[in-house]
Design a protein around this motif. Structure first.
Motif, PDB file in Angstrom:
ATOM      1  N   SER A 158       6.036   1.183 -17.225  1.00 23.38           N
ATOM      2  CA  SER A 158       5.722  -0.494 -17.662  1.00 23.38           C
ATOM      3  C   SER A 158       5.873  -0.610 -16.341  1.00 23.38           C
ATOM      4  CB  SER A 158       6.967  -0.862 -18.143  1.00 23.38           C
ATOM      5  OG  SER A 158       8.357  -0.309 -17.108  1.00 23.38           O
ATOM      6  N   TYR A 159       5.318  -0.342 -14.991  1.00 26.75           N
ATOM      7  CA  TYR A 159       5.733  -1.030 -13.821  1.00 26.75           C
ATOM      8  C   TYR A 159       4.013  -1.720 -13.678  1.00 26.75           C
ATOM      9  CZ  TYR A 159       3.371   2.804 -11.345  1.00 26.75           C
ATOM     10  OH  TYR A 159       2.181   3.409 -10.781  1.00 26.75           O
ATOM     11  N   SER A 160       3.715  -2.676 -12.727  1.00 30.03           N
ATOM     12  CA  SER A 160       2.622  -3.513 -12.544  1.00 30.03           C
ATOM     13  C   SER A 160       2.477  -2.699 -11.140  1.00 30.03           C
ATOM     14  CB  SER A 160       2.698  -4.514 -12.608  1.00 30.03           C
ATOM     15  OG  SER A 160       2.814  -5.160 -13.521  1.00 30.03           O
ATOM     16  N   PRO A 161       1.476  -1.618 -10.921  1.00 29.90           N
ATOM     17  CA  PRO A 161       1.211  -1.661  -9.549  1.00 29.90           C
ATOM     18  C   PRO A 161       0.343  -2.850  -8.375  1.00 29.90           C
ATOM     19  CG  PRO A 161      -0.114  -0.186 -11.300  1.00 29.90           C
ATOM     20  CD  PRO A 161       0.430  -1.431 -11.605  1.00 29.90           C
ATOM     21  N   THR A 162       0.986  -2.029  -7.375  1.00 37.97           N
ATOM     22  CA  THR A 162       0.355  -3.868  -6.639  1.00 37.97           C
ATOM     23  C   THR A 162      -0.820  -3.285  -5.746  1.00 37.97           C
ATOM     24  OG1 THR A 162       2.980  -3.549  -5.283  1.00 37.97           O
ATOM     25  CG2 THR A 162       0.962  -4.923  -4.019  1.00 37.97           C
ATOM     26  N   ILE A 163      -2.113  -4.583  -5.900  1.00 35.52           N
ATOM     27  CA  ILE A 163      -2.899  -4.511  -5.704  1.00 35.52           C
ATOM     28  C   ILE A 163      -3.643  -5.010  -4.199  1.00 35.52           C
ATOM     29  CG2 ILE A 163      -5.400  -5.243  -6.313  1.00 35.52           C
ATOM     30  CD1 ILE A 163      -4.125  -5.767  -9.194  1.00 35.52           C
ATOM     31  N   GLU A 206      -1.165   0.775  -5.260  1.00 39.48           N
ATOM     32  CA  GLU A 206      -0.822   2.040  -4.753  1.00 39.48           C
ATOM     33  C   GLU A 206       0.017   2.704  -6.399  1.00 39.48           C
ATOM     34  OE1 GLU A 206       0.672   3.703  -2.516  1.00 39.48           O
ATOM     35  OE2 GLU A 206      -0.016   1.810  -1.007  1.00 39.48           O
ATOM     36  N   LEU A 207      -0.182   3.627  -6.330  1.00 38.52           N
ATOM     37  CA  LEU A 207       0.743   3.919  -8.137  1.00 38.52           C
ATOM     38  C   LEU A 207       1.781   5.096  -8.040  1.00 38.52           C
ATOM     39  CD1 LEU A 207      -2.809   5.499 -10.132  1.00 38.52           C
ATOM     40  CD2 LEU A 207      -1.509   3.975 -10.764  1.00 38.52           C
ATOM     41  N   LEU A 208       3.316   4.432  -8.553  1.00 35.77           N
ATOM     42  CA  LEU A 208       4.272   4.907  -8.101  1.00 35.77           C
ATOM     43  C   LEU A 208       4.486   5.882  -8.758  1.00 35.77           C
ATOM     44  CD1 LEU A 208       6.374   1.983  -8.885  1.00 35.77           C
ATOM     45  CD2 LEU A 208       5.767   2.762  -6.650  1.00 35.77           C
ATOM     46  N   ALA A 209       3.845   6.179 -10.081  1.00 31.38           N
ATOM     47  CA  ALA A 209       3.906   8.031 -10.672  1.00 31.38           C
ATOM     48  C   ALA A 209       1.899   8.540 -11.005  1.00 31.38           C
ATOM     49  CB  ALA A 209       4.389   7.522 -11.821  1.00 31.38           C
TER      50      ALA A 209
END
Length: 221
Positions: free
Chosen positions: A178-183, A120-123
């Protein structure tokens, strides 16, 4: 498993559920009953010319009633927790051989494995790369290219990338993100493990490993 046949073989087994309940002398109900006994005795033996103010008795009795109500509420919450745990065990037991989607960054590959999932990409990101870290510290990179925000599907072919063993997954994005996408990963449930005491049930998912029940994001046939 023991087999019981006939009334002669029936033994009485006393357990926590069959034994007679023991009265707690420090419970709110026991203390309130003791207070009422003492209060009645004091009223019967008080000086009729200088009687005790009854307001104090009423105030103290109300405090004992409040303690008793709190204990009853705690017992109700404990019963509800036990019921929820039993429901969780029943629901997880039916997951064996079912397909699930779980939140997990763990990956277990054999030379013929093919693992699928999504992130899931936030951007938006011009570069999206899945990195697989093995126990020796080696990193295998799987570039996915530029992606828009939202769900990004991926497929990991063990034969194509020469994978075999246990890996930790991580996602590399553009610098500045800098965030880590949820896998999320798809897999089939191989086994369900329920806790011996209070705790969370776990499932064994093929290609992923042991996952807590609350990390299941979706169920499918």
């Amino acid at each position: 498993m023991a087999t019981i046949s006939g009334a002669a073989q029936v033994n009485t087994i006393e357990s926590a559920s069959t034994a007679a309940p023991q009265t707690n002398p420090n419970s709110g109900e026991a203390l309130k009953n003791e207070f009422i006994t003492l209060m009645v005795a004091q009223i019967e033996n008080q000086d009729p010319l200088n009687p005790t103010d009854g307001t104090e008795y009423v105030s103290q009795l109300a405090q004992f009633s409040q303690v008793e109500s709190t204990e009853n509420l705690v017992q109700l919450m404990q019963s509800n927790t036990a019921m929820l745990d039993n429901l969780q065990v029943l629901s997880t037991a039916g997951l064996v051989d079912k397909s699930v989607t779980v939140r997990s960054d763990q990956l277990q590959m054999t030379p013929s494995s093919v693992n699928q999932g999504y992130i899931e990409l936030l951007a938006p990101s011009n570069t999206v790369t899945i990195e697989l870290l093995d126990g020796a510290g080696n990193v295998t990179q799987i570039p996915l290219g530029p992606k828009s925000a939202g769900q990004v599907n991926f497929t990991i072919d063990a034969q194509q990338h020469e994978l075999n063993g246990h890996y930790q997954m991580r996602v590399s994005l553009d610098s500045g993100q800098s965030y880590s996408p949820t896998i999320f990963q798809h897999g089939t449930v191989a086994k369900v493990t329920t806790p011996a005491m209070d705790g969370t049930s776990h499932i064994e998912v093929e290609g992923i490993g042991r996952v807590a029940f609350y990390d299941v994001a979706a169920f499918s046939q």
